[in-house]
Scaffold this motif. Structure first.
Motif, mmCIF file in Angstrom:
data_model
loop_
_atom_site.group_PDB
_atom_site.id
_atom_site.type_symbol
_atom_site.label_atom_id
_atom_site.label_comp_id
_atom_site.label_asym_id
_atom_site.label_seq_id
_atom_site.Cartn_x
_atom_site.Cartn_y
_atom_site.Cartn_z
ATOM 1 N N ALA A 128 35.056 37.947 20.661
ATOM 2 C CA ALA A 128 35.858 38.733 21.552
ATOM 3 C C ALA A 128 34.880 39.670 22.467
ATOM 4 N N ARG A 129 33.755 39.504 22.345
ATOM 5 C CA ARG A 129 32.575 40.070 23.214
ATOM 6 C C ARG A 129 33.032 39.808 24.811
ATOM 7 N N GLY A 130 32.814 40.808 25.349
ATOM 8 C CA GLY A 130 32.785 40.658 26.835
ATOM 9 C C GLY A 130 34.275 41.092 27.111
ATOM 10 N N GLY A 131 35.134 41.512 26.223
ATOM 11 C CA GLY A 131 36.525 42.252 26.643
ATOM 12 C C GLY A 131 37.453 40.894 27.032
ATOM 13 N N TRP A 132 38.460 41.369 27.679
ATOM 14 C CA TRP A 132 39.735 40.664 27.765
ATOM 15 C C TRP A 132 39.246 39.518 28.887
ATOM 16 N N SER A 133 39.769 38.187 28.655
ATOM 17 C CA SER A 133 39.844 37.114 29.477
ATOM 18 C C SER A 133 40.766 36.278 29.302
ATOM 19 N N PRO A 134 41.283 35.427 30.298
ATOM 20 C CA PRO A 134 42.244 34.662 30.000
ATOM 21 C C PRO A 134 42.292 33.630 28.817
ATOM 22 N N ASP A 135 40.978 33.361 28.559
ATOM 23 C CA ASP A 135 40.644 32.619 27.048
ATOM 24 C C ASP A 135 41.201 33.319 25.971
ATOM 25 N N TRP A 136 41.581 34.279 25.978
ATOM 26 C CA TRP A 136 42.246 35.000 24.901
ATOM 27 C C TRP A 136 43.203 34.313 24.305
ATOM 28 N N GLY A 137 43.973 33.502 25.081
ATOM 29 C CA GLY A 137 45.173 32.751 24.480
ATOM 30 C C GLY A 137 44.703 31.792 23.415
ATOM 31 N N ASN A 138 43.463 31.663 23.307
ATOM 32 C CA ASN A 138 42.903 30.855 21.997
ATOM 33 C C ASN A 138 43.400 31.407 20.820
ATOM 34 N N PHE A 139 43.371 32.888 20.884
ATOM 35 C CA PHE A 139 43.517 33.425 19.707
ATOM 36 C C PHE A 139 45.116 33.334 19.278
ATOM 37 N N CYS A 140 45.988 33.011 20.002
ATOM 38 C CA CYS A 140 47.370 33.442 19.699
ATOM 39 C C CYS A 140 47.956 32.419 18.738
ATOM 40 N N PHE A 141 47.935 31.085 18.974
ATOM 41 C CA PHE A 141 48.549 29.936 18.158
ATOM 42 C C PHE A 141 47.739 29.766 16.834
ATOM 43 N N PRO A 142 46.392 30.172 16.585
ATOM 44 C CA PRO A 142 45.720 30.058 15.339
ATOM 45 C C PRO A 142 46.573 31.196 14.539
ATOM 46 N N LEU A 143 46.506 32.446 15.206
ATOM 47 C CA LEU A 143 46.765 33.638 14.363
ATOM 48 C C LEU A 143 48.599 33.440 13.957
ATOM 49 N N ALA A 144 49.432 32.767 14.604
ATOM 50 C CA ALA A 144 50.748 32.324 14.457
ATOM 51 C C ALA A 144 50.980 31.438 13.428
ATOM 52 N N ALA A 145 50.138 30.287 13.547
ATOM 53 C CA ALA A 145 50.114 29.235 12.494
ATOM 54 C C ALA A 145 49.830 29.746 11.088
ATOM 55 N N PHE A 146 48.521 30.581 11.559
ATOM 56 C CA PHE A 146 48.079 31.135 10.163
ATOM 57 C C PHE A 146 49.020 32.139 9.295
ATOM 58 N N SER A 147 49.746 32.706 10.030
ATOM 59 C CA SER A 147 50.690 33.723 9.415
ATOM 60 C C SER A 147 52.008 32.994 8.927
ATOM 61 N N ALA A 148 52.453 31.927 9.679
ATOM 62 C CA ALA A 148 53.388 30.967 9.129
ATOM 63 C C ALA A 148 52.992 30.578 7.751
ATOM 64 N N VAL A 149 51.820 29.794 7.576
ATOM 65 C CA VAL A 149 51.368 29.480 6.413
ATOM 66 C C VAL A 149 51.479 30.300 5.253
ATOM 67 N N GLN A 150 51.135 31.748 5.734
ATOM 68 C CA GLN A 150 51.086 32.642 4.438
ATOM 69 C C GLN A 150 52.402 33.090 3.938
ATOM 70 N N ILE A 151 53.316 33.258 5.124
ATOM 71 C CA ILE A 151 54.785 33.236 4.407
ATOM 72 C C ILE A 151 55.311 32.324 3.708
ATOM 73 N N LEU A 152 55.109 31.086 3.913
ATOM 74 C CA LEU A 152 55.570 29.848 3.195
ATOM 75 C C LEU A 152 54.677 29.816 1.807
ATOM 76 N N ALA A 153 53.620 30.228 2.061
ATOM 77 C CA ALA A 153 53.004 30.447 0.402
ATOM 78 C C ALA A 153 53.519 31.501 -0.081
#
Length: 320
Positions: free
Chosen positions: A246-271
């Motif tokens: 996240a160094r350098g602050g906001w950039s459009p590439d922060w979209g890369n954080f979104c799906f990994p976080l969503a998929a990780f949380s879905a796996v934990q909920i199923l766990a």
């Protein structure tokens, strides 16, 4: 009118990663409503919103391709866009999973359309890499999306009757994931990674999480446990890298954080549902809460930049 025409003819692929995260969040909320006492309608409305946004965004990007098909090649010449473009077809695969409870025919049609688009994007990325004088040195984490991003199809595939296809995708994805992971780390260690590209390393979390989700759809409980552990190891290994990514602050590439976080949380909920105990509970609450706050913020900010005409310039999107 000329300004508006230029606006949509330069539709940036960088819109898709955050939108993919919103689809992932809607599916996570749907799972959460089964496991916890949370409103079911939240996941439904998030999915409806993501679907409407995708229809507008994907139509705009496809129109751009129809005007000049070669613009896809121009977009894919930029490394981050190789993952962003593929995130568009992955959005459609996730949309099919969202639509399943409401219209199996609609899910079926969207699912196959998404697979066709993803195949086109995958072939294009491979051809671009093969034309480079040093193909292997061009492999970065974003290459995971065109290669193993098809794993999103396994979220709807079994229920649509494509069990063998889903199982094959899962089996083939694991060695591909391992090879790309190794090459990406090797290439990243040999050269400095620009600040605005570092968020792409969050994509390492996508393959193990998607394999875990796909295995769960196939009702293969022992293997779900294995890939739940693999997802946890990958996610926890990435936590110390968050300041670096996240160094350098906001950039459009922060979209890369979104799906990994969503998929990780879905796996934990199923766990949690599968009885993996307090550790899964804690990870689920933290990741699900963080995703519910962070993903909409990144999506809104990304689309605000698009409407302001800043996103295409910032991401060097090609013009049709």
């Amino acid at each position: 009118m000329a300004l508006f025409n230029h606006f949509w003819r330069r539709t940036p692929p960088a819109l898709f990663p955050s939108l993919l995260g919103m689809f992932g969040l809607s599916l996570a909320w749907r799972e959460a409503a089964r496991v916890w006492d949370v409103p079911q309608g939240i996941g439904v409305w998030l999915g409806i919103g993501a679907t409407l946004i995708l229809l507008v965004t994907l139509s705009s990007y496809v129109a751009k391709l129809c005007i000049r098909p070669g613009v896809l090649w121009d977009d894919l010449m930029i490394d981050p866009a190789r993952g962003s473009v593929s995130a568009g077809s992955m959005c459609a695969m996730a949309m099919a999973a969202f639509l399943l409870p409401y219209t199996s025919l609609g899910a079926f049609l969207v699912w196959w359309m998404a697979l066709g688009l993803h195949l086109v994007y995958f072939i294009s990325v491979v051809l671009i890499l093969l034309r480079h004088h040093s193909t292997l040195s061009q492999v970065t984490p974003v290459f995971l999306l065109p290669t193993v991003g098809v794993l999103v199809a396994t979220l709807a595939g079994p229920e649509l009757g494509h069990v063998a296809f889903s199982r094959t995708i899962l089996l083939l994805s694991v060695p591909l994931w391992a090879v790309i992971l190794g090459l990406s780390i090797w290439n990243g260690s040999r050269a400095s990674v620009p600040e605005h590209h570092r968020s792409s390393y969050a994509v390492f979390l996508v393959p193990p999480a998607l394999v875990a989700l796909g295995v769960h759809e196939l009702q293969d409980a022992p293997w779900f446990g294995v890939f739940w552990i693999a997802t946890n190891i990958t996610g926890l290994a990435l936590v110390p890298l968050i300041p670096w990514m996240a160094r350098g602050g906001w950039s459009p590439d922060w979209g890369n954080f979104c799906f990994p976080l969503a998929a990780f949380s879905a796996v934990q909920i199923l766990a949690v549902e599968s009885g993996h105990g307090l550790f899964a509970q804690v990870l689920a609450i933290i990741s699900f809460g963080a995703g519910s706050l962070l993903i909409p913020y990144i999506l809104i900010r990304t689309y605000q930049n698009w409407f302001a005409g800043k996103l295409a310039e910032a991401t060097k999107a090609a013009v049709a």
